[in-house]
Scaffold this motif. Structure first.
Motif, PDB file in Angstrom:
ATOM      1  N   LEU A 196       0.814  -1.212   0.000  1.00 24.32           N
ATOM      2  CA  LEU A 196       0.000   0.000   0.000  1.00 24.32           C
ATOM      3  C   LEU A 196       0.850   1.265   0.000  1.00 24.32           C
ATOM      4  O   LEU A 196       0.479   2.273  -0.599  1.00 24.32           O
ATOM      5  CB  LEU A 196      -0.934  -0.012   1.219  1.00 24.32           C
ATOM      6  N   GLU A 197       1.989   1.221   0.651  1.00 18.02           N
ATOM      7  CA  GLU A 197       2.831   2.408   0.784  1.00 18.02           C
ATOM      8  C   GLU A 197       3.389   2.897  -0.544  1.00 18.02           C
ATOM      9  O   GLU A 197       3.780   4.054  -0.659  1.00 18.02           O
ATOM     10  CB  GLU A 197       3.952   2.138   1.783  1.00 18.02           C
ATOM     11  N   SER A 200      -4.924  -2.790   4.830  1.00 17.16           N
ATOM     12  CA  SER A 200      -3.686  -3.232   5.472  1.00 17.16           C
ATOM     13  C   SER A 200      -2.508  -2.934   4.543  1.00 17.16           C
ATOM     14  O   SER A 200      -2.688  -2.623   3.365  1.00 17.16           O
ATOM     15  CB  SER A 200      -3.746  -4.724   5.793  1.00 17.16           C
ATOM     16  N   LYS A 201      -1.312  -3.022   5.078  1.00 15.11           N
ATOM     17  CA  LYS A 201      -0.118  -2.710   4.299  1.00 15.11           C
ATOM     18  C   LYS A 201      -0.051  -3.545   3.025  1.00 15.11           C
ATOM     19  O   LYS A 201       0.345  -3.056   1.976  1.00 15.11           O
ATOM     20  CB  LYS A 201       1.144  -2.928   5.135  1.00 15.11           C
ATOM     21  N   PHE A 202      -0.444  -4.811   3.098  1.00  7.45           N
ATOM     22  CA  PHE A 202      -0.514  -5.673   1.921  1.00  7.45           C
ATOM     23  C   PHE A 202      -1.960  -6.104   1.755  1.00  7.45           C
ATOM     24  O   PHE A 202      -2.407  -7.070   2.367  1.00  7.45           O
ATOM     25  CB  PHE A 202       0.411  -6.890   2.063  1.00  7.45           C
ATOM     26  N   ASN A 227       9.685   0.966  -1.564  1.00  8.97           N
ATOM     27  CA  ASN A 227       8.226   1.047  -1.496  1.00  8.97           C
ATOM     28  C   ASN A 227       7.690   2.116  -0.555  1.00  8.97           C
ATOM     29  O   ASN A 227       6.511   2.108  -0.240  1.00  8.97           O
ATOM     30  CB  ASN A 227       7.670  -0.321  -1.088  1.00  8.97           C
ATOM     31  N   THR A 228       8.524   3.016  -0.132  1.00  4.58           N
ATOM     32  CA  THR A 228       8.078   4.068   0.759  1.00  4.58           C
ATOM     33  C   THR A 228       8.093   5.390   0.007  1.00  4.58           C
ATOM     34  O   THR A 228       9.076   5.723  -0.643  1.00  4.58           O
ATOM     35  CB  THR A 228       8.988   4.158   2.000  1.00  4.58           C
ATOM     36  N   LYS A 229       6.991   6.105   0.100  1.00  5.34           N
ATOM     37  CA  LYS A 229       6.898   7.418  -0.542  1.00  5.34           C
ATOM     38  C   LYS A 229       7.675   8.427   0.289  1.00  5.34           C
ATOM     39  O   LYS A 229       7.937   8.199   1.472  1.00  5.34           O
ATOM     40  CB  LYS A 229       5.432   7.846  -0.650  1.00  5.34           C
ATOM     41  N   ILE A 236      10.696  -8.349  -3.160  1.00  4.22           N
ATOM     42  CA  ILE A 236      11.046  -6.930  -3.310  1.00  4.22           C
ATOM     43  C   ILE A 236       9.943  -6.041  -2.726  1.00  4.22           C
ATOM     44  O   ILE A 236      10.206  -4.950  -2.230  1.00  4.22           O
ATOM     45  CB  ILE A 236      11.283  -6.567  -4.789  1.00  4.22           C
ATOM     46  N   ALA A 237       8.703  -6.508  -2.764  1.00  5.05           N
ATOM     47  CA  ALA A 237       7.578  -5.710  -2.265  1.00  5.05           C
ATOM     48  C   ALA A 237       7.696  -5.409  -0.774  1.00  5.05           C
ATOM     49  O   ALA A 237       7.034  -4.512  -0.274  1.00  5.05           O
ATOM     50  CB  ALA A 237       6.256  -6.414  -2.549  1.00  5.05           C
TER      51      ALA A 237
END
Length: 146
Positions: A39-40, A57-59, A124-126, A117-118
């Motif tokens: 999600l991030e 959720s995060k995933f 994966n962080t903005k 990798i996810a």
């Protein structure tokens, strides 16, 4: 030791290329599928209301079938895009997912592809400014800011 591999940009690019090929294969063969994604790293246009986004959720699992499947496309061989409805009010948004942030590709109830990798935060962080804005936009966090 595994971090020495999965934290390399060249490995991230390899994985994104594999995911691109798999999704194109599924689309050419008219196979609906689901993904879980980090999600991030995802973008929503329009942005999801905080009441909906805070419940993800995060995933989270995204089922790409029916209307949503007809909107699936890959942009520049690096981003999966699709339209979807969220929450009980079916809030419509176009979702953009960097291919490297797709954790699983699922057909029926079976995992077709799994991507470590996810889970790598640096990919994966903005930027923190966006994350802070998301934090501020969540009504549950207002009392923490004041």
């Amino acid at each position: 030791m595994i971090n020495e591999i999965i934290e390399q940009n060249s490995y991230k690019d390899l994985v994104a290329s594999q995911i691109n090929e798999i999704i194109n294969f599924l689309l050419k063969n008219n196979k609906e599928f689901s993904i879980t994604a980090n999600l991030e790293a995802m973008e929503f246009n329009p942005e999801l209301p905080s009441t909906i986004k805070s419940q993800l959720s995060k995933f989270s699992l995204y089922i790409l079938s029916n209307y949503t499947y007809t909107t699936v496309k890959i942009i520049n061989e690096t981003i999966l895009s699709f339209e979807a409805g969220f929450g009980s009010e079916n809030f419509g948004s176009t979702v953009q997912v960097p291919l490297h942030s797709i954790f699983q590709i699922i057909i029926d109830d079976s995992i077709l592809y799994l991507n470590p990798i996810a889970t790598v935060d640096k990919f994966n962080t903005k930027p923190k400014e966006k994350s802070l804005n998301n934090f501020k936009n969540n009504p549950r966090n207002l009392k923490l800011i004041k």
